[in-house]
Design a protein around this motif. Structure first.
Motif, PDB file in Angstrom:
ATOM      1  N   GLU A 167       0.836  -1.197   0.000  1.00  0.00           N
ATOM      2  CA  GLU A 167       0.000   0.000   0.000  1.00  0.00           C
ATOM      3  C   GLU A 167       0.871   1.246   0.000  1.00  0.00           C
ATOM      4  N   VAL A 168       0.415   2.267  -0.711  1.00  0.00           N
ATOM      5  CA  VAL A 168       1.098   3.555  -0.779  1.00  0.00           C
ATOM      6  C   VAL A 168       0.101   4.631  -0.364  1.00  0.00           C
ATOM      7  N   PRO A 169       0.505   5.572   0.492  1.00  0.00           N
ATOM      8  CA  PRO A 169      -0.428   6.646   0.877  1.00  0.00           C
ATOM      9  C   PRO A 169      -0.971   7.384  -0.347  1.00  0.00           C
ATOM     10  N   LEU A 170      -2.268   7.549  -0.377  1.00  0.00           N
ATOM     11  CA  LEU A 170      -2.898   8.288  -1.469  1.00  0.00           C
ATOM     12  C   LEU A 170      -2.330   9.697  -1.561  1.00  0.00           C
ATOM     13  N   SER A 171      -2.052  10.310  -0.406  1.00  0.00           N
ATOM     14  CA  SER A 171      -1.531  11.681  -0.399  1.00  0.00           C
ATOM     15  C   SER A 171      -0.200  11.771  -1.132  1.00  0.00           C
ATOM     16  N   PHE A 172       0.642  10.743  -1.023  1.00  0.00           N
ATOM     17  CA  PHE A 172       1.920  10.747  -1.738  1.00  0.00           C
ATOM     18  C   PHE A 172       1.685  10.657  -3.242  1.00  0.00           C
ATOM     19  N   LEU A 173       0.801   9.762  -3.648  1.00  0.00           N
ATOM     20  CA  LEU A 173       0.551   9.556  -5.076  1.00  0.00           C
ATOM     21  C   LEU A 173      -0.050  10.792  -5.735  1.00  0.00           C
ATOM     22  N   MET A 174      -0.816  11.557  -4.972  1.00  0.00           N
ATOM     23  CA  MET A 174      -1.517  12.709  -5.529  1.00  0.00           C
ATOM     24  C   MET A 174      -0.807  14.033  -5.290  1.00  0.00           C
ATOM     25  N   ALA A 175       0.281  14.039  -4.514  1.00  0.00           N
ATOM     26  CA  ALA A 175       0.940  15.287  -4.141  1.00  0.00           C
ATOM     27  C   ALA A 175       1.596  15.966  -5.334  1.00  0.00           C
ATOM     28  N   ASP A 176       1.506  17.281  -5.345  1.00  0.00           N
ATOM     29  CA  ASP A 176       2.109  18.092  -6.400  1.00  0.00           C
ATOM     30  C   ASP A 176       3.617  17.871  -6.403  1.00  0.00           C
ATOM     31  N   GLY A 177       4.186  17.557  -7.549  1.00  0.00           N
ATOM     32  CA  GLY A 177       5.629  17.416  -7.676  1.00  0.00           C
ATOM     33  C   GLY A 177       6.139  15.993  -7.639  1.00  0.00           C
ATOM     34  N   ASN A 178       5.355  15.054  -7.089  1.00  0.00           N
ATOM     35  CA  ASN A 178       5.834  13.672  -7.039  1.00  0.00           C
ATOM     36  C   ASN A 178       5.746  12.973  -8.394  1.00  0.00           C
ATOM     37  N   MET A 179       4.799  13.410  -9.220  1.00  0.00           N
ATOM     38  CA  MET A 179       4.671  12.850 -10.569  1.00  0.00           C
ATOM     39  C   MET A 179       5.630  13.582 -11.500  1.00  0.00           C
ATOM     40  N   GLN A 180       6.477  12.822 -12.188  1.00  0.00           N
ATOM     41  CA  GLN A 180       7.462  13.414 -13.079  1.00  0.00           C
ATOM     42  C   GLN A 180       7.423  12.740 -14.449  1.00  0.00           C
ATOM     43  N   ARG A 181       7.918  13.450 -15.449  1.00  0.00           N
ATOM     44  CA  ARG A 181       8.018  12.907 -16.805  1.00  0.00           C
ATOM     45  C   ARG A 181       9.456  12.440 -17.015  1.00  0.00           C
ATOM     46  N   HIS A 182       9.625  11.147 -17.214  1.00  0.00           N
ATOM     47  CA  HIS A 182      10.940  10.560 -17.399  1.00  0.00           C
ATOM     48  C   HIS A 182      11.110  10.066 -18.832  1.00  0.00           C
ATOM     49  N   SER A 183      12.325   9.636 -19.140  1.00  0.00           N
ATOM     50  CA  SER A 183      12.579   9.074 -20.471  1.00  0.00           C
ATOM     51  C   SER A 183      13.626   7.971 -20.360  1.00  0.00           C
ATOM     52  N   ARG A 184      13.622   7.079 -21.351  1.00  0.00           N
ATOM     53  CA  ARG A 184      14.638   6.024 -21.447  1.00  0.00           C
ATOM     54  C   ARG A 184      14.750   5.584 -22.896  1.00  0.00           C
ATOM     55  N   GLN A 185      15.865   4.961 -23.210  1.00  0.00           N
ATOM     56  CA  GLN A 185      16.067   4.427 -24.552  1.00  0.00           C
ATOM     57  C   GLN A 185      15.368   3.078 -24.670  1.00  0.00           C
ATOM     58  N   TRP A 186      14.599   2.901 -25.720  1.00  0.00           N
ATOM     59  CA  TRP A 186      13.913   1.640 -25.976  1.00  0.00           C
ATOM     60  C   TRP A 186      13.980   1.335 -27.456  1.00  0.00           C
ATOM     61  N   GLN A 187      14.676   0.255 -27.807  1.00  0.00           N
ATOM     62  CA  GLN A 187      14.881  -0.144 -29.198  1.00  0.00           C
ATOM     63  C   GLN A 187      15.446   1.001 -30.032  1.00  0.00           C
ATOM     64  N   GLY A 188      16.420   1.709 -29.429  1.00  0.00           N
ATOM     65  CA  GLY A 188      17.106   2.779 -30.125  1.00  0.00           C
ATOM     66  C   GLY A 188      16.364   4.097 -30.203  1.00  0.00           C
ATOM     67  N   VAL A 189      15.208   4.186 -29.539  1.00  0.00           N
ATOM     68  CA  VAL A 189      14.399   5.408 -29.580  1.00  0.00           C
ATOM     69  C   VAL A 189      14.181   5.907 -28.148  1.00  0.00           C
ATOM     70  N   GLU A 190      14.264   7.205 -27.948  1.00  0.00           N
ATOM     71  CA  GLU A 190      13.993   7.764 -26.625  1.00  0.00           C
ATOM     72  C   GLU A 190      12.480   7.828 -26.394  1.00  0.00           C
ATOM     73  N   ARG A 191      12.022   7.149 -25.343  1.00  0.00           N
ATOM     74  CA  ARG A 191      10.608   7.122 -25.000  1.00  0.00           C
ATOM     75  C   ARG A 191      10.360   7.922 -23.736  1.00  0.00           C
ATOM     76  N   HIS A 192       9.236   8.656 -23.676  1.00  0.00           N
ATOM     77  CA  HIS A 192       8.869   9.438 -22.506  1.00  0.00           C
ATOM     78  C   HIS A 192       7.653   8.808 -21.824  1.00  0.00           C
ATOM     79  N   TYR A 193       7.598   8.934 -20.509  1.00  0.00           N
ATOM     80  CA  TYR A 193       6.511   8.343 -19.720  1.00  0.00           C
ATOM     81  C   TYR A 193       6.466   9.039 -18.364  1.00  0.00           C
TER      82      TYR A 193
END
Length: 220
Positions: A167-193
């Motif tokens: 279980e993860v506190p709902l407040s953590f999951l919903m807090a401003d700033g905890n959600m970020q946009r990341h990227s990684r290389q996948w099959q030679g292409v940079e993917r964002h998520y």
């Protein structure tokens, strides 16, 4: 605009459940199997080009359970997929799976899958409403079901599918700033998520994207 209190994401359990009941319904969202309908939400939120890829994939209807446990500080029940699975091993997920023809509706799918995967009993779960239909790069069209869950349950994990439930506190999951946009290389292409990091848990991809949609729908 987000409500001022949503910056700290400090809604009580009662306030959160009241907002869900006010803003969402259990009317199944349109377009679960319609190839001419393109869901507004999905992996393409973080990577717009993914929408074109998803449109040519076979449609795979599915549902997941966002199980919000009614503690004084509410939590969300998550699972870690088994390491031996061929698809997304070890990834953090909501309980859920494909919609079967025998399921009465997406909520029935989510309840069935939660019981099969982690032994969460249906009588402890109160479905409250559906979030927006979420489309993945692989063609899944996922119906997220927000539900209130009675605390004090005992889980029995299906180790063929799940390594860990936590279980993860709902407040953590919903807090401003905890959600970020990341990227990684996948099959030679940079993917964002989208992604969140909770201690040693890295919550990313579809699970994080659905949480982002929940924040927009319930906290905005």
């Amino acid at each position: 605009m987000l409500d001022p209190q949503s910056r700290g994401a400090s809604l009580s359990a009662a306030e959160f459940f009241a907002r869900v009941r006010e803003r969402l319904t259990l009317d199944a969202p349109h377009g679960i199997t319609d190839p001419d309908f393109i869901p507004a939400r999905g992996d393409h939120d973080a990577e717009p080009v993914m929408q074109k890829i998803a449109q040519v994939r076979p449609i795979r209807p599915a549902a997941v359970l966002i199980a919000v446990v009614d503690h004084p500080e509410p939590t969300v029940l998550l699972t870690q997929r088994a390491q031996h699975l061929p698809d997304h091993p070890g990834q953090i997920s909501f309980p859920g799976g494909k919609i079967d023809k025998t399921d009465a509706d997406p909520a029935a799918t989510a309840l069935r899958e939660a019981e099969e995967e982690v032994g969460l009993k249906r009588e402890l779960i109160e479905p409250l409403g559906y979030l927006d239909l979420y489309m993945t790069t692989l063609g899944y069209r996922i119906v997220p079901v927000i539900a209130r869950v009675e605390p004090g349950f005992t889980l029995t994990l299906n180790t063929a599918e799940v390594d860990v439930a936590f279980e993860v506190p709902l407040s953590f999951l919903m807090a401003d700033g905890n959600m970020q946009r990341h990227s990684r290389q996948w099959q030679g292409v940079e993917r964002h998520y989208y992604a969140l990091t909770f201690g040693e848990r890295y919550i990313w991809g579809v699970t994080a994207g659905i949480m982002r949609n929940m924040r927009e729908r319930i906290y905005r």
